[in-house]
Design an enzyme around this catalytic site. Sequence first.
Site, PDB file in Angstrom:
ATOM      1  N   GLY A  35       0.826  -1.205   0.000  1.00  0.00           N
ATOM      2  CA  GLY A  35       0.000   0.000   0.000  1.00  0.00           C
ATOM      3  C   GLY A  35       0.851   1.243   0.000  1.00  0.00           C
ATOM      4  O   GLY A  35       2.020   1.216  -0.394  1.00  0.00           O
ATOM      5  N   CYS A  36       0.279   2.345   0.437  1.00  0.00           N
ATOM      6  CA  CYS A  36       0.963   3.636   0.444  1.00  0.00           C
ATOM      7  C   CYS A  36       2.345   3.502   1.074  1.00  0.00           C
ATOM      8  O   CYS A  36       2.483   3.122   2.233  1.00  0.00           O
ATOM      9  CB  CYS A  36       0.133   4.660   1.211  1.00  0.00           C
ATOM     10  SG  CYS A  36       0.947   6.248   1.397  1.00  0.00           S
ATOM     11  N   PHE A  37       3.377   3.824   0.307  1.00  0.00           N
ATOM     12  CA  PHE A  37       4.736   3.543   0.766  1.00  0.00           C
ATOM     13  C   PHE A  37       5.207   4.408   1.916  1.00  0.00           C
ATOM     14  O   PHE A  37       6.164   4.062   2.600  1.00  0.00           O
ATOM     15  CB  PHE A  37       5.742   3.547  -0.378  1.00  0.00           C
ATOM     16  CG  PHE A  37       5.747   4.723  -1.327  1.00  0.00           C
ATOM     17  CD1 PHE A  37       5.249   5.971  -1.005  1.00  0.00           C
ATOM     18  CD2 PHE A  37       6.293   4.547  -2.597  1.00  0.00           C
ATOM     19  CE1 PHE A  37       5.291   7.027  -1.904  1.00  0.00           C
ATOM     20  CE2 PHE A  37       6.347   5.604  -3.513  1.00  0.00           C
ATOM     21  CZ  PHE A  37       5.846   6.850  -3.163  1.00  0.00           C
ATOM     22  N   TRP A  38       4.554   5.518   2.190  1.00  0.00           N
ATOM     23  CA  TRP A  38       4.962   6.353   3.325  1.00  0.00           C
ATOM     24  C   TRP A  38       4.897   5.574   4.637  1.00  0.00           C
ATOM     25  O   TRP A  38       5.830   5.558   5.426  1.00  0.00           O
ATOM     26  CB  TRP A  38       4.075   7.578   3.445  1.00  0.00           C
ATOM     27  CG  TRP A  38       4.183   8.560   2.335  1.00  0.00           C
ATOM     28  CD1 TRP A  38       5.156   8.652   1.383  1.00  0.00           C
ATOM     29  CD2 TRP A  38       3.262   9.617   2.070  1.00  0.00           C
ATOM     30  NE1 TRP A  38       4.890   9.705   0.543  1.00  0.00           N
ATOM     31  CE2 TRP A  38       3.740  10.314   0.937  1.00  0.00           C
ATOM     32  CE3 TRP A  38       2.084  10.047   2.670  1.00  0.00           C
ATOM     33  CZ2 TRP A  38       3.080  11.413   0.406  1.00  0.00           C
ATOM     34  CZ3 TRP A  38       1.422  11.140   2.145  1.00  0.00           C
ATOM     35  CH2 TRP A  38       1.923  11.817   1.015  1.00  0.00           C
TER      36      TRP A  38
END
Length: 196
Positions: A35-38
């Site tokens: 998912g969102c890499f952050w």
Amino acid sequence: MSFISRLFKPFSTMSTPATPMTAPAGAQTATVAAGCFWGVEHMYRRAFANKGLYDARVGYIGGDSKNPSYRAVCSGRTGHAEALQVIYDPEKVSYRQLLEFFYKMHDPTTANRQGPDVGSQYRSAIFYHNEEQEKIARDVTDKVNKEWWKGSVATEILPAGEWWDAETYHQLYLDKNPGGYECPSHFLRKFAPLSE
């Protein structure tokens, strides 16, 4: 990142080709998409900061275009996943431990989705770098599918292709922006230890 959060963040024109991270001899690489890499980067850095992690960076992998930009990847048309690449000391943390953490920190049961973030760029995937990693990835996935996620794992296991570093403002994003967007599906779940 959700559609709303994307409206309020900058877009740069392109990613950069991967530049080798500096690491001592014997260091190994692991690449995962969750998912969102952050949030993925943030969680791995916190969990393994003093336990064998040399470095980590976010970027794009698994697609079929050269030098993809964040905007292009967000469109879902490049085939890339938002991903994390970790350089680690195998004497201090094993590939198996990194993958077990991967399966605890996100929801691997939804194809092309993490929480409100929908699209192939948010898929759950393990990108292996050699035959030994592939074997471990398949073994760990089989066990977590049976013991933790009850047959519903949708994670892809693929050979690592070309990696592209994400734009500079994505690197260490949640360290630089403590109140920034974090996918609600990124949290550490508690499971019993896997069978041997």
